[in-house]
Design a protein around this motif. Structure first.
Motif, PDB file in Angstrom:
ATOM      1  N   HIS A 262       0.814  -1.218   0.000  1.00 29.05           N
ATOM      2  CA  HIS A 262       0.000   0.000   0.000  1.00 29.05           C
ATOM      3  C   HIS A 262       0.844   1.263   0.000  1.00 29.05           C
ATOM      4  N   ILE A 263       1.970   1.215  -0.701  1.00 26.85           N
ATOM      5  CA  ILE A 263       2.723   2.441  -0.945  1.00 26.85           C
ATOM      6  C   ILE A 263       2.484   2.779  -2.409  1.00 26.85           C
ATOM      7  N   ALA A 264       1.562   3.669  -2.638  1.00 29.55           N
ATOM      8  CA  ALA A 264       1.201   3.993  -4.015  1.00 29.55           C
ATOM      9  C   ALA A 264       2.264   4.899  -4.617  1.00 29.55           C
ATOM     10  N   ARG A 265       2.574   4.657  -5.875  1.00 26.89           N
ATOM     11  CA  ARG A 265       3.516   5.544  -6.556  1.00 26.89           C
ATOM     12  C   ARG A 265       2.809   6.898  -6.755  1.00 26.89           C
ATOM     13  N   PRO A 266       3.468   7.988  -6.385  1.00 24.38           N
ATOM     14  CA  PRO A 266       2.801   9.290  -6.479  1.00 24.38           C
ATOM     15  C   PRO A 266       2.320   9.577  -7.897  1.00 24.38           C
ATOM     16  N   GLU A 267       1.173  10.203  -7.974  1.00 22.21           N
ATOM     17  CA  GLU A 267       0.576  10.520  -9.280  1.00 22.21           C
ATOM     18  C   GLU A 267       1.447  11.461 -10.099  1.00 22.21           C
ATOM     19  N   ASN A 268       1.952  12.476  -9.428  1.00 26.08           N
ATOM     20  CA  ASN A 268       2.736  13.494 -10.146  1.00 26.08           C
ATOM     21  C   ASN A 268       4.091  13.691  -9.467  1.00 26.08           C
ATOM     22  N   PRO A 269       5.023  12.789  -9.740  1.00 25.36           N
ATOM     23  CA  PRO A 269       6.325  12.872  -9.055  1.00 25.36           C
ATOM     24  C   PRO A 269       7.001  14.213  -9.252  1.00 25.36           C
ATOM     25  N   GLU A 270       6.739  14.848 -10.384  1.00 21.97           N
ATOM     26  CA  GLU A 270       7.437  16.099 -10.673  1.00 21.97           C
ATOM     27  C   GLU A 270       7.104  17.176  -9.649  1.00 21.97           C
ATOM     28  N   THR A 271       5.942  17.060  -9.023  1.00 23.90           N
ATOM     29  CA  THR A 271       5.532  18.105  -8.090  1.00 23.90           C
ATOM     30  C   THR A 271       6.103  17.877  -6.696  1.00 23.90           C
ATOM     31  N   LEU A 272       6.775  16.734  -6.494  1.00 23.86           N
ATOM     32  CA  LEU A 272       7.270  16.423  -5.145  1.00 23.86           C
ATOM     33  C   LEU A 272       8.654  17.021  -4.919  1.00 23.86           C
ATOM     34  N   SER A 273       8.909  17.365  -3.676  1.00 31.09           N
ATOM     35  CA  SER A 273      10.251  17.788  -3.296  1.00 31.09           C
ATOM     36  C   SER A 273      11.172  16.573  -3.324  1.00 31.09           C
ATOM     37  N   ASP A 274      12.475  16.831  -3.345  1.00 30.90           N
ATOM     38  CA  ASP A 274      13.430  15.729  -3.286  1.00 30.90           C
ATOM     39  C   ASP A 274      13.171  14.867  -2.054  1.00 30.90           C
ATOM     40  N   GLU A 275      12.863  15.522  -0.929  1.00 33.54           N
ATOM     41  CA  GLU A 275      12.646  14.789   0.309  1.00 33.54           C
ATOM     42  C   GLU A 275      11.419  13.895   0.198  1.00 33.54           C
ATOM     43  N   ALA A 276      10.327  14.443  -0.356  1.00 32.05           N
ATOM     44  CA  ALA A 276       9.102  13.657  -0.466  1.00 32.05           C
ATOM     45  C   ALA A 276       9.302  12.488  -1.423  1.00 32.05           C
ATOM     46  N   TRP A 277      10.031  12.737  -2.493  1.00 27.05           N
ATOM     47  CA  TRP A 277      10.278  11.664  -3.462  1.00 27.05           C
ATOM     48  C   TRP A 277      11.181  10.592  -2.841  1.00 27.05           C
ATOM     49  N   ALA A 278      12.202  11.004  -2.125  1.00 24.99           N
ATOM     50  CA  ALA A 278      13.085  10.041  -1.459  1.00 24.99           C
ATOM     51  C   ALA A 278      12.303   9.232  -0.427  1.00 24.99           C
ATOM     52  N   ASP A 279      11.357   9.897   0.204  1.00 26.14           N
ATOM     53  CA  ASP A 279      10.525   9.195   1.184  1.00 26.14           C
ATOM     54  C   ASP A 279       9.755   8.062   0.506  1.00 26.14           C
ATOM     55  N   TYR A 280       9.207   8.363  -0.672  1.00 31.74           N
ATOM     56  CA  TYR A 280       8.494   7.317  -1.422  1.00 31.74           C
ATOM     57  C   TYR A 280       9.451   6.201  -1.841  1.00 31.74           C
ATOM     58  N   LEU A 281      10.622   6.604  -2.315  1.00 33.97           N
ATOM     59  CA  LEU A 281      11.537   5.601  -2.853  1.00 33.97           C
ATOM     60  C   LEU A 281      12.113   4.695  -1.777  1.00 33.97           C
TER      61      LEU A 281
END
Lengths: 98, 997
Positions: free
Chosen positions: A24-43
């Motif tokens: 249940h970790i969904a890939r963000p819909e719009n990765p481009e809008t995420l900060s580096d921190e938020a994207w790293a959090d997802y990854l």
């Protein structure tokens, strides 16, 4: 070795499966809008609970379907297995870990 | 001396079937049913081994799996097996055994000099003694320690035996075939449940085999026989003798090792039987009836040959008709040793005295002893053992009020056997491996099973229920309950009882007092005989600050022998607890880990050895490659031709010839191993857009495109050419080694992230054979093979696919190139691959067609600067690092890896980037993996600038070439760089990563 109840095939030995980590970790819909921190959090960031855990498994040497499992990370008890897209069941009580 | 028992009527040894065997080169006779230990004892052999550290003489201590001392090496040559417990080795005719750890012989062992230096070999001596000078460890100390402290010798030849694995499910698995296990199996089998009963011994019966007990008023062995007969008739019950349940894993998965032929003389081993069988059992319920191990008393020089556990001596007398001694002193802290003493007496061993630590042994036992004519000394202790190579006598002292010291005058009692008992430790190994809790039962000084974590239950002695009647009752109830929980209803039946037994509380003196305390004087009070750990070592470890039993274990190596401390661990915990002033349960015991007893590696490997270790994948053209002398390399599971040497050619000459052919004439590669995935579905193009870094939705039907896949971290994962066969149909290729991973990758995203996209993936790697022809004459060759296929650039341009008949076979021809030359990859159903290859070779002969292998392929692509995923990349390389920014779409929307390529770390200027490397000397071929530095004069450790990823001699260029990843490399084109090798430093220039433009 775990006995894993594949929702498609029934109980099969762990060697037939591969664990895919937290569910249940969904890939963000719009990765481009995420900060580096938020994207790293997802990854990279995953919860690592001592207790019940919803995780993804892949029946790689079986039906080759991905599904979700509710597993206790200490006792390895398995409470539930459900298909991708199904509503996640509530986590059992900590007591029910046998 | 020892010998044969007076009355052998009850013995389970066939005295009419003599077996010759040798021990340390001397010939002896034993009988069918003997173990090596029982046969040695009957032959009067007392000294059987030398100890691990001090090379002290050692004898037989136990009669089973817990044996810490009597280790032997069996057989010779390829069949030799080290470190077997003589107490478990079944005798066969012609058996050859030798002592381990003795040099030159067990009788005259020079290593015993270690005993003189015992003060050096204290706890942690490895860490204290052999420290300086540092370089001496590898060269001098370690080899010497290995020689002196090692146990048996590993075989140097390949194991000629075969082993099997068996996977089964059952309703109830019963581990241990003693009274409790037999009763459990009976109760479960009567319900019709599928039952497996496994016991490590050759015969079922457990403790009954070594004692004289009754069940239901008749000899207990009669009940055992009747129970086995009933189980044999039960259709779903399986009896596995000589089978050790050695590991209890998650979800009631247990591993058993069945020894099928070890008990037979090698010549008598049936050829159709594998030596051992490893059983993988998934059991709905497990009943653990693994019995108990007798706990040794810890006293001065308690390791001398002739000091034996009381119930081992009793079992040798009763079961094997072998006397462990002529005159015995029995030393105990509990009731159970009295029965052993009485049995020994009846068998013909004179019982000199029973020494009981307790102040008031039960009157009934004292009365029985008096009736048997045996003197009982209460509140007394064996304070010394006399005799180094065999017990000659013991000294006995009285004890003071709290049992802390000896008191009064000592008394010397001549004897050749000291049979002792410190109580019982349930065999908790499997319960504990199954993560069951342990509970300390203070009155008996033992741990017993607590709450279970899996679907198992412990019964009988394994549960701390040491009386036979209790074991029968518990086992029977547990067997019925286990079957019921597994879904079987039990008909009412019952279990007979047994005579009452006396179990008055023991007196727990964890270290028996002697005239001098442990560590003073020459006597040693051993806790762990297997690793020569004495009381003084544990106390020293505590004084040096090691307070956890796990630390003490590792520091002293107590419990780390091949026996894993079966006789020593509880004593070690209790002695540490006393030293710490802590309760024993607070100290606990060390973790029980599988295996219960050692398991041969051969059994774990099973049939997966030699040619069967891994599957082998070959292409349809494999036989041609074989017939033409190809040298193969393994790529994943594939066998790929690496090069095709002609007579007299080495690898370099062959590869050079193959490379030149590809650029000057025509060369042919078997590219069938390339991963191929058929991608179909309404959303196939959209899906590929999200998977590849570049666009695929705008690819025209019949066109091909090279694509790069990234993980979502932005790191390159795979590459390959994908062709569009139809609006919703693509043919994807992947690298050979990554084909399965790519298919999984596609499935994962299709199933878990984008289930709304309709797209299906099918692996077609094996379905298509691929013949790749490259070179200036490829055009002429294909024109001849496929006359109906227009080849001019207008009709069949680069990066296109056409369907055509090639040599009469329907094929897909891809005009793509991994060599930089004009190249066609001809795909056709795998079945015709061999025929097409032969047709290509025949038609190509006039053009000088040259088959080439993976080595030439690597050189050819490196000449062009084409990367190989997994060679130039290692999971930390982005497309930009490879200088492939052109393949990263800017405008197609999101794809895997896109966001990560914008992360701060991915846009650093000093990332390692792909460059070409030209050594100053054109003949110098750098080793792949060589580190590169910018300043060869920098002090060590030098700052590393990068490393060589590919390196070859290019025949076409007449010089060496290399690809490398260098920090900030793209900005360093033209600069010098250095490869510091072991014996020299090589200077090179950084160049563009393309050597043939």
């Amino acid at each position: 070795m775990l006995l894993i109840p594949c929702p498609w095939c029934g109980p099969c030995a762990e060697v037939e499966f591969r664990c895919g980590g937290e569910a249940h970790i969904a890939r963000p819909e719009n990765p481009e809008t995420l900060s580096d921190e938020a994207w790293a959090d997802y990854l990279f960031m995953r919860t690592n609970p001592k207790g019940w855990h919803r995780e993804r498994w892949y029946h790689v040497h079986g039906c080759r379907r991905w599904f979700n499992l509710v597993r206790h990370t200490v006792s390895h008890a398995i409470a539930d297995a459900y298909k991708m897209g199904e509503t996640p069941p509530a986590l059992p009580d900590e007591e029910a870990k046998r | 001396m020892s010998g044969k028992a007076k009355d052998t009527a009850g013995a389970r040894v066939d005295f009419a079937a003599p077996l010759g065997f040798s021990f340390n080169g001397r010939r002896y006779t034993g009988y069918r049913g003997d173990t090596l230990a029982s046969a040695l004892l009957r032959n009067g052999v007392r000294l059987v081994a030398r100890s691990f550290k001090y090379h002290r003489p050692r004898g037989i201590v136990s009669a089973g799996a817990e044996e810490p001392a009597a280790l032997v090496q069996l057989g010779s040559g390829a069949h030799t097996e080290p470190n077997l417990r003589a107490t478990q080795v079944e005798l066969y005719d012609g058996l050859e055994a030798t002592s381990v750890n003795a040099w030159p012989s067990v009788d005259v062992d020079l290593g015993a000099l270690n005993g003189l230096f015992a003060k050096i070999f204290v706890a942690g001596f490895y860490y204290k003694t052999f420290m300086h000078p540092k370089s001496f460890w590898m060269r001098c100390y370690e080899p010497a320690i290995r020689r002196m402290a090692g146990l048996g010798k590993a075989p140097t030849l390949a194991d000629p035996e075969r082993y099997d694995h068996k996977h089964v499910h059952c309703d109830v698995l019963v581990a241990g075939g003693g009274p409790a296990g037999l009763a459990a199996a009976l109760a479960a089998a009567r319900t019709g449940a599928r039952v497996i009963l496994a016991d490590e011994q050759s015969a079922f019966g457990g403790q009954i085999l070594g004692r004289q007990q009754t069940i239901g008023g008749a000899p207990a062995l009669d009940w055992v026989a009747a129970s086995l007969a009933e189980l044999s008739r039960a259709p779903e019950a399986r009896l596995l003798p000589r089978t050790t349940v050695f590991g209890y894993y998650d979800h009631n998965y247990l591993c058993l090792i069945e020894r099928r032929t070890d008990h037979l003389a090698p010549a008598a081993r049936p050829a159709e039987l594998t030596r051992q069988r490893l059983w993988h059992v998934r059991a709905k319920r497990v009943v653990l009836a693994t019995g108990a191990h007798e706990r040794p008393l810890v006293f001065a020089d308690n390791d001398r040959p002739g000091v034996m556990l009381a119930h081992a001596a009793q079992a040798y007398a009763n079961r094997y008709g072998a006397l462990a001694g002529r005159r015995a002193v029995v030393f105990t802290n509990n009731d159970s040793a009295y029965g052993a003493a009485f049995d020994l007496g009846r068998a013909g061993t004179e019982i000199a005295a029973i020494i009981d630590l307790r102040t008031a042994p039960p009157a009934a036992l004292r009365e029985q002893a008096r009736a048997e004519g045996i003197e009982v000394l209460a509140n007394a202790a064996v304070s010394a053992v006399h005799g180094a190579r065999a017990v000659r006598a013991v000294s006995v002292h009285g004890l003071d009020a709290d049992g802390g010291r000896v008191s009064g005058p000592g008394r010397r009692i001549p004897c050749d056997l000291l049979a002792h008992s410190g109580g019982w430790n349930p065999a908790l190994h499997l319960h504990s491996q199954a993560r069951g809790a342990l509970r300390f039962r203070a009155e008996d000084g033992c741990f017993v099973p607590g709450a279970t974590r899996q679907k198992n239950v412990s019964v009988g002695a394994a549960n701390g229920s040491f009386a036979l009647a209790d074991a029968l009752r518990e086992g029977f109830a547990a067997g019925a309950e286990a079957a019921k929980e597994a879904g079987f209803s039990s008909a009412a039946s019952s279990m007979p009882g047994s005579e009452p037994e006396s179990f008055a509380p023991p007196r727990l003196l964890w270290v028996v007092p002697s005239t001098k305390p442990p560590g003073r004087g020459r006597a040693k009070h051993f806790v762990d005989l297997a690793h020569d750990v004495a009381v003084a070592d544990i106390r020293l470890a505590e004084r040096e600050g090691l307070h956890s039993i796990e630390h003490v274990k590792r520091y002293t190596t107590s419990g780390m022998g091949t026996d894993q401390g079966k006789t020593s661990n509880v004593n070690a915990s209790a002695i540490l607890a006393a030293q710490l002033g802590a309760p024993i349960p607070a100290v606990g015991v060390t973790t029980f880990r599988p295996p219960y007893t050692p398991v041969a590696y051969g059994a774990m490997a099973g049939r997966e050895v030699g040619a069967l270790m891994d599957p082998v994948r070959v292409t349809p053209m494999h036989d041609w490659h074989l017939a033409h002398g190809a040298v193969f390399e393994d790529v994943g599971l594939w066998k790929r031709p690496r090069y095709y040497p002609k007579p007299g050619e080495d690898m370099k000459a062959a590869v050079n010839r193959e490379c030149r052919a590809a650029r000057s004439a025509v060369a042919v590669l078997d590219a069938s191993t390339l991963g191929k995935i058929d991608v179909r579905g309404r959303d196939a193009a959209l899906f590929l857009n999200r998977i590849y870094t570049n666009r695929f939705d705008n690819l025209a039907i019949g066109r091909c495109r090279y694509g790069l896949m990234c993980r979502d971290t932005g790191m390159v994962f795979d590459d390959g050419v994908t062709a569009r066969l139809g609006e919703n149909h693509f043919h994807m290729t992947t690298t050979t080694g990554n084909a399965a991973a790519v298919l999984d990758w596609l499935e994962e995203y299709s199933q878990t992230e984008w289930p709304e996209l309709e797209v299906y993936f099918t692996s077609v790697t094996e379905q298509w054979a691929t013949v790749s022809i490259a070179g200036p004459k490829a055009h002429a060759l294909l024109a001849e093979l496929a006359p109906g296929l227009p080849l001019d650039d207008e009709k069949f341009s680069f990066m296109s696919m056409r369907e055509a008949a090639v040599a009469g076979f329907s094929a897909r021809v891809f005009r793509i190139s991994f060599t930089g030359e004009l190249s066609y990859e001809i795909n056709l159903p795998g079945y015709f691959g061999f025929a097409l290859w032969e047709a290509v070779m025949a038609a190509g002969a006039k053009h000088g067609i040259t088959p080439y292998g993976t080595e030439a392929m690597h050189v050819l692509r490196a000449e062009k600067g084409f990367v190989i995923v997994g060679q130039e990349t290692d999971g930390t390389v982005t497309p930009l690092d490879l200088g492939m920014g052109w393949i990263v779409a800017k405008s197609k929307g999101d794809f895997l890896g896109r966001r990560s390529l914008a992360r701060a770390d991915c846009v650093r200027d000093d990332r390692k980037q792909l460059v070409g490397i030209l050594t100053e000397s054109p003949e110098e071929v750098l080793p792949e993996g060589a580190q590169l530095v910018l300043d060869p004069a920098a002090p060590v450790p030098m700052p590393m600038a990068g490393h060589v990823t590919s390196s070859y001699f290019s025949a076409n260029l007449g010089r060496s070439i290399a690809l490398a990843l260098v920090k900030g490399g793209q900005a360093r084109i033209g600069q010098a760089i250095y490869a510091p090798l072991e014996d020299r430093t090589v200077k090179a220039a950084i160049v563009e990563p393309a050597f043939i433009k």
